[in-house]
Design a protein around this motif. Structure first.
Motif, mmCIF file in Angstrom:
data_model
loop_
_atom_site.group_PDB
_atom_site.id
_atom_site.type_symbol
_atom_site.label_atom_id
_atom_site.label_comp_id
_atom_site.label_asym_id
_atom_site.label_seq_id
_atom_site.Cartn_x
_atom_site.Cartn_y
_atom_site.Cartn_z
ATOM 1 N N ILE A 272 0.837 -1.212 0.000
ATOM 2 C CA ILE A 272 0.000 0.000 0.000
ATOM 3 C C ILE A 272 0.870 1.261 0.000
ATOM 4 O O ILE A 272 1.958 1.272 0.568
ATOM 5 N N SER A 273 0.358 2.296 -0.658
ATOM 6 C CA SER A 273 1.086 3.563 -0.702
ATOM 7 C C SER A 273 0.153 4.655 -1.221
ATOM 8 O O SER A 273 -1.042 4.398 -1.428
ATOM 9 N N HIS A 274 0.687 5.886 -1.399
ATOM 10 C CA HIS A 274 -0.160 7.018 -1.783
ATOM 11 C C HIS A 274 -0.012 7.480 -3.233
ATOM 12 O O HIS A 274 -0.872 8.175 -3.734
ATOM 13 N N ASP A 275 1.130 7.177 -3.870
ATOM 14 C CA ASP A 275 1.454 7.761 -5.180
ATOM 15 C C ASP A 275 1.345 9.287 -5.057
ATOM 16 O O ASP A 275 0.811 9.962 -5.929
ATOM 17 N N ALA A 276 1.838 9.801 -3.931
ATOM 18 C CA ALA A 276 1.660 11.226 -3.630
ATOM 19 C C ALA A 276 2.944 12.001 -3.870
ATOM 20 O O ALA A 276 3.942 11.478 -4.324
ATOM 21 N N GLY A 277 2.919 13.285 -3.516
ATOM 22 C CA GLY A 277 4.006 14.214 -3.681
ATOM 23 C C GLY A 277 3.483 15.354 -4.527
ATOM 24 O O GLY A 277 2.277 15.564 -4.587
ATOM 25 N N TRP A 278 4.118 15.980 -5.305
ATOM 26 C CA TRP A 278 5.511 16.034 -5.683
ATOM 27 C C TRP A 278 5.825 17.431 -6.165
ATOM 28 O O TRP A 278 4.919 18.223 -6.469
ATOM 29 N N TYR A 279 7.043 17.780 -6.233
ATOM 30 C CA TYR A 279 7.462 19.059 -6.791
ATOM 31 C C TYR A 279 7.429 18.910 -8.315
ATOM 32 O O TYR A 279 7.952 17.938 -8.845
ATOM 33 N N GLU A 280 6.795 19.875 -8.983
ATOM 34 C CA GLU A 280 6.715 19.775 -10.446
ATOM 35 C C GLU A 280 7.367 20.997 -11.099
ATOM 36 O O GLU A 280 6.871 22.117 -10.954
ATOM 37 N N PRO A 281 8.472 20.812 -11.816
ATOM 38 C CA PRO A 281 9.145 21.938 -12.454
ATOM 39 C C PRO A 281 8.183 22.750 -13.322
ATOM 40 O O PRO A 281 7.357 22.174 -14.036
ATOM 41 N N GLY A 282 8.290 24.053 -13.207
ATOM 42 C CA GLY A 282 7.452 24.933 -14.023
ATOM 43 C C GLY A 282 6.038 25.097 -13.498
ATOM 44 O O GLY A 282 5.224 25.789 -14.099
ATOM 45 N N LYS A 283 5.702 24.427 -12.376
ATOM 46 C CA LYS A 283 4.338 24.551 -11.832
ATOM 47 C C LYS A 283 4.405 24.860 -10.334
ATOM 48 O O LYS A 283 4.028 24.035 -9.495
ATOM 49 N N PRO A 284 4.892 26.063 -9.990
ATOM 50 C CA PRO A 284 5.068 26.378 -8.568
ATOM 51 C C PRO A 284 3.746 26.371 -7.786
ATOM 52 O O PRO A 284 3.741 26.193 -6.575
ATOM 53 N N GLU A 285 2.622 26.525 -8.508
ATOM 54 C CA GLU A 285 1.327 26.600 -7.821
ATOM 55 C C GLU A 285 0.750 25.217 -7.496
ATOM 56 O O GLU A 285 -0.228 25.100 -6.785
ATOM 57 N N ARG A 286 1.382 24.187 -8.010
ATOM 58 C CA ARG A 286 0.837 22.846 -7.813
ATOM 59 C C ARG A 286 0.815 22.479 -6.331
ATOM 60 O O ARG A 286 1.786 22.660 -5.620
ATOM 61 N N LYS A 287 -0.314 21.917 -5.891
ATOM 62 C CA LYS A 287 -0.451 21.549 -4.478
ATOM 63 C C LYS A 287 0.231 20.205 -4.230
ATOM 64 O O LYS A 287 -0.036 19.241 -4.935
ATOM 65 N N PHE A 288 1.085 20.182 -3.232
ATOM 66 C CA PHE A 288 1.800 18.959 -2.875
ATOM 67 C C PHE A 288 0.849 18.039 -2.113
ATOM 68 O O PHE A 288 0.181 18.456 -1.185
ATOM 69 N N LYS A 289 0.782 16.774 -2.505
ATOM 70 C CA LYS A 289 -0.073 15.810 -1.789
ATOM 71 C C LYS A 289 0.738 15.152 -0.692
ATOM 72 O O LYS A 289 1.842 14.666 -0.946
ATOM 73 N N SER A 290 0.168 15.087 0.501
ATOM 74 C CA SER A 290 0.909 14.580 1.656
ATOM 75 C C SER A 290 1.061 13.047 1.628
ATOM 76 O O SER A 290 0.251 12.345 1.013
ATOM 77 N N TYR A 291 2.097 12.581 2.310
ATOM 78 C CA TYR A 291 2.391 11.140 2.359
ATOM 79 C C TYR A 291 1.805 10.481 3.615
ATOM 80 O O TYR A 291 2.330 9.475 4.079
ATOM 81 N N THR A 292 0.731 11.083 4.196
ATOM 82 C CA THR A 292 0.276 10.564 5.498
ATOM 83 C C THR A 292 -1.143 9.993 5.585
ATOM 84 O O THR A 292 -1.477 9.440 6.634
#
Ligand code: ZN
Length: 331
Positions: A272-292
């Motif tokens: 099991i896992s989240h497939d979450a994160g992440w920093y995306e180059p060129g998209k500073p507004e992207r919301k980071f999904k937590s790993y919790t």
């Protein structure tokens, strides 16, 4: 005479000992599988979807990315996470020196990969790779296993491939065959981004043709298959079932799929896992999904459904320890 009998016995004991030393390759070196601890088996810290032709480390500042990612990794300490499987493939922003920095800073083991990601109609496959045979592709991955990735000396801990959500194209079948060939040489586990069952069973068939066991294969994004019986069927063959989208929908966090798989006695094949994160180059507004969400929502829900500490330990520690151990698994 006694000595002659004793010597083969000694060699037998020694070889048993070597086989017991199950190793997992992290970005900072090999660890014993017993040391893996609580593991998130499918996450990302940085992904760039610009495509194989334009992707480059010049598209972002590594320091900026490092400082944006770090707080989300620091949240994992209170949940006891020891190992983080970073599944970003080549040509999608895999940055192994960033992973090594994050590992050193947090004390978390990071596992990275070799491989090629064919999903999305080969947008993330460079043109020259499309012309390669399965044997040539396998040789490239084996070289990364032996020498490290892009001259960094950082070695992959698994093979990551990806296929589209439909019957396999010729090139995607070739990726699965290359993964089987590279597995036979390296013992690295094959993780395949796969949608519904059709592609999963086709890939298992290719592994079978090459003499590789389903035990060497992780069916990634298996949660995309709505017929849970198919998950049971694959698990009973020995395949790893990766339910790795926890946090993407509230429904999944109720834990119904896991309760069903427990009832079917195949929890020992589930990751099991989240497939979450992440920093995306060129998209500073992207919301980071937590790993919790697994720790904050899923586990309490599973406990209400009667899951024991042993069940949770199986999902988060024992299964990943087995799944990511470097070991040739042949038919
Ligand atoms: Zn992913």
């Amino acid at each position: 005479m006694k000595k002659l009998i004793f010597l083969p016995f000694l060699f037998f004991l020694l070889s048993c000992q070597i086989q017991n030393q199950n190793k997992i390759i992290t970005v900072t070196g090999e660890i014993n599988a017993k040391e893996i601890g609580i593991t998130l088996g499918h996450e990302h810290v940085l992904v760039d979807f610009i495509g194989a032709e334009k992707v480059s480390a010049d598209r972002y500042n590594q320091d900026t990315a490092f400082h944006q990612i770090l707080p989300y990794l620091n949240e994992l300490e209170e949940h006891g996470v020891k190992t983080f499987v970073e599944c970003t493939p080549s040509y999608l922003g895999k940055d192994v020196t960033l992973l090594k920095r994050l590992s050193k800073e947090t004390g978390i083991n990071f596992i990275t990969n070799t491989g090629f990601y064919g999903a999305f109609d080969n947008k993330f496959i460079p043109q020259h790779v499309l012309g390669m045979t399965a044997e040539m592709i396998a040789q490239f991955w084996i070289a990364e296993f032996e020498q490290g990735i892009d001259g960094t000396g950082i070695r992959p801990g698994f093979i990551k491939i990806a296929v589209d959500r439909k019957p396999l194209s010729e090139f995607h079948a070739s990726l699965a065959r290359a993964a089987a060939l590279a597995h036979k040489e390296t013992g690295l586990t094959i993780m395949s981004h796969t949608g519904p069952a059709v592609g999963a069973f086709q890939q298992l068939e290719i592994l079978n043709e090459e003499g590789v066991s389903p035990e060497a294969f992780i069916w990634t994004h298996a949660s995309n298959e709505e017929d849970w019986l198919k998950l049971v069927e694959a698990a009973q063959m020995g395949c790893w079932i990766s339910l790795d989208k926890y946090g993407w929908s509230e429904e999944a966090l109720k834990g119904e799929t896991l309760a069903y798989l427990k009832e079917q006695n195949v929890l020992d094949k589930v990751l099991i896992s989240h497939d979450a994160g992440w920093y995306e180059p060129g998209k500073p507004e992207r919301k980071f999904k937590s790993y919790t969400p697994i720790f904050k929502i899923l586990i309490p829900n599973l406990k209400e459904k009667g899951f024991t500490e042993e069940d949770i330990n199986l999902l988060l520690v024992e299964n990943p320890a087995k799944a990511f151990t470097m070991k040739k698994r042949l038919q």
